[in-house]
Design a protein around this motif. Structure first.
Motif, PDB file in Angstrom:
ATOM      1  N   VAL A   1       0.821  -1.209   0.000  1.00 22.82           N
ATOM      2  CA  VAL A   1       0.000   0.000   0.000  1.00 22.82           C
ATOM      3  C   VAL A   1       0.859   1.265   0.000  1.00 22.82           C
ATOM      4  CG1 VAL A   1      -1.728   1.314   1.300  1.00 22.82           C
ATOM      5  CG2 VAL A   1      -1.971  -1.164   1.031  1.00 22.82           C
ATOM      6  N   PRO A   2       1.876   1.399   0.889  1.00 21.32           N
ATOM      7  CA  PRO A   2       2.723   2.598   0.819  1.00 21.32           C
ATOM      8  C   PRO A   2       3.417   2.750  -0.534  1.00 21.32           C
ATOM      9  CG  PRO A   2       3.081   1.438   2.892  1.00 21.32           C
ATOM     10  CD  PRO A   2       2.250   0.545   2.033  1.00 21.32           C
ATOM     11  N   GLY A   3       3.811   1.623  -1.127  1.00 25.23           N
ATOM     12  CA  GLY A   3       4.445   1.687  -2.441  1.00 25.23           C
ATOM     13  C   GLY A   3       3.504   2.211  -3.508  1.00 25.23           C
ATOM     14  N   LEU A   4       2.252   1.751  -3.495  1.00 25.89           N
ATOM     15  CA  LEU A   4       1.268   2.238  -4.457  1.00 25.89           C
ATOM     16  C   LEU A   4       0.999   3.720  -4.233  1.00 25.89           C
ATOM     17  CD1 LEU A   4      -0.757   1.769  -6.731  1.00 25.89           C
ATOM     18  CD2 LEU A   4      -2.429   1.058  -4.988  1.00 25.89           C
ATOM     19  N   ARG A   5       0.846   4.142  -2.975  1.00 22.89           N
ATOM     20  CA  ARG A   5       0.619   5.566  -2.693  1.00 22.89           C
ATOM     21  C   ARG A   5       1.763   6.419  -3.245  1.00 22.89           C
ATOM     22  NH1 ARG A   5      -1.081   4.244   2.849  1.00 22.89           N
ATOM     23  NH2 ARG A   5      -3.371   4.337   2.970  1.00 22.89           N
ATOM     24  N   ALA A   6       2.998   5.975  -3.020  1.00 23.36           N
ATOM     25  CA  ALA A   6       4.156   6.740  -3.481  1.00 23.36           C
ATOM     26  C   ALA A   6       4.187   6.804  -5.006  1.00 23.36           C
ATOM     27  CB  ALA A   6       5.445   6.106  -2.945  1.00 23.36           C
ATOM     28  N   ALA A   7       3.841   5.703  -5.666  1.00 20.50           N
ATOM     29  CA  ALA A   7       3.831   5.688  -7.128  1.00 20.50           C
ATOM     30  C   ALA A   7       2.773   6.635  -7.683  1.00 20.50           C
ATOM     31  CB  ALA A   7       3.599   4.269  -7.633  1.00 20.50           C
ATOM     32  N   LEU A   8       1.598   6.644  -7.068  1.00 18.22           N
ATOM     33  CA  LEU A   8       0.540   7.565  -7.511  1.00 18.22           C
ATOM     34  C   LEU A   8       0.953   9.016  -7.282  1.00 18.22           C
ATOM     35  CD1 LEU A   8      -2.497   5.538  -6.144  1.00 18.22           C
ATOM     36  CD2 LEU A   8      -1.958   5.926  -8.563  1.00 18.22           C
ATOM     37  N   ALA A   9       1.635   9.274  -6.158  1.00 16.79           N
ATOM     38  CA  ALA A   9       2.133  10.626  -5.903  1.00 16.79           C
ATOM     39  C   ALA A   9       3.191  11.026  -6.916  1.00 16.79           C
ATOM     40  CB  ALA A   9       2.693  10.710  -4.485  1.00 16.79           C
TER      41      ALA A   9
ATOM     42  N   ARG B   1      -7.321  -8.782   2.478  1.00 17.99           N
ATOM     43  CA  ARG B   1      -7.113  -7.507   3.170  1.00 17.99           C
ATOM     44  C   ARG B   1      -6.271  -6.553   2.339  1.00 17.99           C
ATOM     45  NH1 ARG B   1      -3.464  -7.602   8.459  1.00 17.99           N
ATOM     46  NH2 ARG B   1      -1.982  -8.142   6.806  1.00 17.99           N
ATOM     47  N   ARG B   2      -5.169  -7.066   1.758  1.00 18.88           N
ATOM     48  CA  ARG B   2      -4.311  -6.192   0.967  1.00 18.88           C
ATOM     49  C   ARG B   2      -5.042  -5.661  -0.260  1.00 18.88           C
ATOM     50  NH1 ARG B   2       1.131  -6.013   0.592  1.00 18.88           N
ATOM     51  NH2 ARG B   2       0.935  -6.082   2.874  1.00 18.88           N
ATOM     52  N   ALA B   3      -5.792  -6.527  -0.932  1.00 20.13           N
ATOM     53  CA  ALA B   3      -6.533  -6.086  -2.110  1.00 20.13           C
ATOM     54  C   ALA B   3      -7.520  -4.981  -1.752  1.00 20.13           C
ATOM     55  CB  ALA B   3      -7.258  -7.272  -2.744  1.00 20.13           C
ATOM     56  N   ALA B   4      -8.200  -5.123  -0.617  1.00 17.88           N
ATOM     57  CA  ALA B   4      -9.149  -4.091  -0.176  1.00 17.88           C
ATOM     58  C   ALA B   4      -8.433  -2.778   0.111  1.00 17.88           C
ATOM     59  CB  ALA B   4      -9.904  -4.565   1.062  1.00 17.88           C
ATOM     60  N   ASP B   5      -7.276  -2.846   0.739  1.00 18.52           N
ATOM     61  CA  ASP B   5      -6.520  -1.630   1.035  1.00 18.52           C
ATOM     62  C   ASP B   5      -6.039  -0.949  -0.246  1.00 18.52           C
ATOM     63  OD1 ASP B   5      -6.892  -2.109   3.717  1.00 18.52           O
ATOM     64  OD2 ASP B   5      -4.890  -2.966   4.044  1.00 18.52           O
ATOM     65  N   LEU B   6      -5.620  -1.744  -1.227  1.00 17.41           N
ATOM     66  CA  LEU B   6      -5.182  -1.173  -2.502  1.00 17.41           C
ATOM     67  C   LEU B   6      -6.356  -0.532  -3.241  1.00 17.41           C
ATOM     68  CD1 LEU B   6      -2.804  -4.051  -3.690  1.00 17.41           C
ATOM     69  CD2 LEU B   6      -2.111  -1.790  -2.868  1.00 17.41           C
TER      70      LEU B   6
ATOM     71  N   ILE C   1      -9.079  -3.984  -8.471  1.00 14.91           N
ATOM     72  CA  ILE C   1      -9.927  -3.136  -9.313  1.00 14.91           C
ATOM     73  C   ILE C   1     -11.273  -2.977  -8.614  1.00 14.91           C
ATOM     74  CG2 ILE C   1     -11.031  -2.867 -11.561  1.00 14.91           C
ATOM     75  CD1 ILE C   1      -8.813  -4.746 -12.670  1.00 14.91           C
ATOM     76  N   GLY C   2     -11.578  -1.774  -8.148  1.00 14.27           N
ATOM     77  CA  GLY C   2     -12.809  -1.522  -7.419  1.00 14.27           C
ATOM     78  C   GLY C   2     -13.991  -1.269  -8.329  1.00 14.27           C
TER      79      GLY C   2
ATOM     80  N   ALA D   1      -8.888   0.838  -1.886  1.00 16.55           N
ATOM     81  CA  ALA D   1      -9.198   2.094  -1.194  1.00 16.55           C
ATOM     82  C   ALA D   1      -8.264   3.203  -1.655  1.00 16.55           C
ATOM     83  CB  ALA D   1      -9.087   1.890   0.320  1.00 16.55           C
ATOM     84  N   VAL D   2      -6.996   2.889  -1.857  1.00 15.59           N
ATOM     85  CA  VAL D   2      -6.047   3.893  -2.342  1.00 15.59           C
ATOM     86  C   VAL D   2      -6.397   4.316  -3.770  1.00 15.59           C
ATOM     87  CG1 VAL D   2      -3.632   4.302  -2.962  1.00 15.59           C
ATOM     88  CG2 VAL D   2      -4.191   3.101  -0.841  1.00 15.59           C
ATOM     89  N   LEU D   3      -6.744   3.354  -4.609  1.00 18.69           N
ATOM     90  CA  LEU D   3      -7.042   3.649  -6.012  1.00 18.69           C
ATOM     91  C   LEU D   3      -8.381   4.346  -6.198  1.00 18.69           C
ATOM     92  CD1 LEU D   3      -5.763   0.321  -7.584  1.00 18.69           C
ATOM     93  CD2 LEU D   3      -4.880   2.613  -8.102  1.00 18.69           C
ATOM     94  N   ALA D   4      -9.228   4.330  -5.185  1.00 16.57           N
ATOM     95  CA  ALA D   4     -10.539   4.977  -5.303  1.00 16.57           C
ATOM     96  C   ALA D   4     -10.408   6.461  -5.613  1.00 16.57           C
ATOM     97  CB  ALA D   4     -11.343   4.768  -4.020  1.00 16.57           C
ATOM     98  N   ASP D   5      -9.325   7.082  -5.180  1.00 19.01           N
ATOM     99  CA  ASP D   5      -9.102   8.504  -5.461  1.00 19.01           C
ATOM    100  C   ASP D   5      -8.417   8.729  -6.802  1.00 19.01           C
ATOM    101  OD1 ASP D   5     -10.204   9.281  -3.022  1.00 19.01           O
ATOM    102  OD2 ASP D   5      -8.284   9.089  -1.966  1.00 19.01           O
TER     103      ASP D   5
END
Length: 444
Positions: free
Chosen positions: A205-213, A236-241, A271-272, A243-247
């Motif tokens: 999750v932190p890695g995905l957030r940093a990549a999106l930033a 759990r990890r898929a749900a957290d990812l 994929i949400g 949530a990050v991609l929702a924005d």
């Protein structure tokens, strides 16, 4: 002056370097001028030269070596999957499925050979389309409409997906360590790879957030049997990812579910239901064999429409004979039983080898997929060299790394086709190679 770098903008400077390289005025290994010196000579801001060198680095034209400066990259052959054809050693780094577990297509091929397909006919065989829609519908959120595309394998699908959505120098989030084909696809397309770390539960999750930033416009994720690590997304990890991609609903999310028919793990998607640009890619090359170059892609309607424009009847379609053969195999109960048994075999053999390694003092845990990702307490390159002297050809993890040298402490091993005797010998030899490396490190 014809052999000097010129330009007033970053793009002009980068193109000047490319022209000099094309004409032979620059060669692999040649050093480019220091940033300050080139900026002063061209009367431009230093940041302009930095940006030019950045463009060249992302395109693979140059490499930066710290105090060693910026140099023209050596166009050495890049690492590839498969056997090392010029080696007499026992190759345990191939990444291949077991040929004895690949279904024999002979009988099915005789059944599907028939009327020739002509120009202008539908790109997708109707029977395959019906089966593929059901296969993908089971894995896609019910709220997401999708279109279907057939391509020549998963790598072909990913290349087409990125090409229809991105332009040169756009950033793409890739797992780190990463599947070799994905690294090559991104680099050869001129995109900028951004590393997203992977742990035991998949993409972090932190890695995905940093990549999106960092501005990635696309993310490529393996939901299970990640190559090389074997990691699979937990629920759990898929749900957290998600949530990050929702924005970020318009970032293209590509799921490469390459091991779908063989996997022993559940599929958890990142994929949400509200995501707007997405694609799920499933290949048959691991289950039906690498020469069955066919993948099914379900994607949002706009992406599917743009992909369809790149797959025209009679020119860039996938052979209908191959489509019919694939359909015949994946709807044959005996073949499906064999695929399930093959998946269980890969999981059992990898788990057994991990237990052998652990017994010999090299702790290992099997993930999903065809390979084992083994961390060793000494540099992996040295371990592979010592294994070569014992008759084994292993694959070091640094071939799969994007961002740092952590993978230099890993090996990726393909061991599912070893019998018990050979597996025990490899485990013992690997442990001995690790001990020898540890002894050398302590002496040093």
């Amino acid at each position: 002056m014809d052999d000097e770098i010129v330009g007033g903008t970053a793009t002009e400077i980068a193109e000047s370097v490319r022209r000099l390289l094309d004409r032979g005025a620059l060669s692999p290994g040649d050093a480019l001028p220091p940033v300050r010196a080139l900026a002063d000579r061209l009367h431009v801001n230093r940041n302009t030269v930095v940006a030019a060198y950045g463009q060249l680095t992302r395109a693979g034209v140059v490499v930066t070596r710290g105090r060693g400066g910026t140099r023209i990259a050596d166009r050495a052959p890049v690492a590839q999957e498969g056997y090392a054809s010029d080696s007499v050693l026992r190759d345990v780094g191939t990444g291949n499925p077991d040929p004895d577990l690949i279904p024999d297509p002979s009988a099915a091929l005789a059944r599907v050979a028939g009327r020739p397909v002509l120009y202008g006919e539908p790109v997708i065989d109707p029977d395959l389309a019906e089966w593929a829609n059901g296969w993908m519908r089971d894995a896609v959120d019910a709220a997401l409409p999708f279109g279907l595309t057939i391509t020549s394998g998963a790598s072909d699908a990913i290349e087409r997906l990125l090409a229809q959505a991105l332009t040169r120098d756009d950033a793409v989030g890739l797992e780190d360590p990463c599947f070799l084909a994905s690294i090559h696809t991104v680099r050869l397309g001129g995109y900028r790879p951004v590393a997203i770390p992977v742990d035991d539960e998949g993409m972090t999750v932190p890695g995905l957030r940093a990549a999106l930033a960092d501005g990635v416009r696309a993310v490529v994720c393996t939901p299970r049997a990640q190559n090389p690590t074997g990691a699979s997304l937990s629920a759990r990890r898929a749900a957290d990812l998600r949530a990050v991609l929702a924005d970020h609903p318009y970032v293209l999310v590509i799921e490469d579910d390459h091991f779908a028919m063989l996997s022993t793990r559940p599929h958890h998607s990142l994929i949400g239901p509200g995501h707007r640009r997405w694609a799920l890619v499933r290949s048959v090359s691991k289950s039906l064999g690498p020469d069955m170059c066919l993948a099914v892609t379900a994607s949002d309607p706009r992406t599917a429409e743009r992909l369809a424009m790149r797959l025209t009847p009679g020119t860039t379609w996938v052979s209908h004979l191959l489509q019919r053969l694939t359909h015949a195999l994946v709807t044959d109960e005996d073949v499906l039983t064999g695929i399930a048994e093959a998946g269980a075999h890969y999981a059992d053999r990898n788990a057994e080898f991990a237990r052998r390694l652990t017994f010999h003092g090299v702790p290992a845990v099997a993930g999903d997929g065809l390979n084992l990702w083994v961390r060793v307490p000494v540099p992996a390159r040295g371990v592979t060299e010592r294994l070569m002297r014992r008759g084994w050809l292993a694959r070091p993890g640094d071939e799969f790394v994007l961002s740092d040298d952590d993978a230099s402490w890993h090996l990726r091993l393909t061991v599912h086709d070893l019998d018990d005797e050979d597996a025990e010998q490899l485990a013992a030899d690997l442990a001995a190679a690790v001990r020898a490396g540890d002894a050398l490190r302590k002496v040093g």
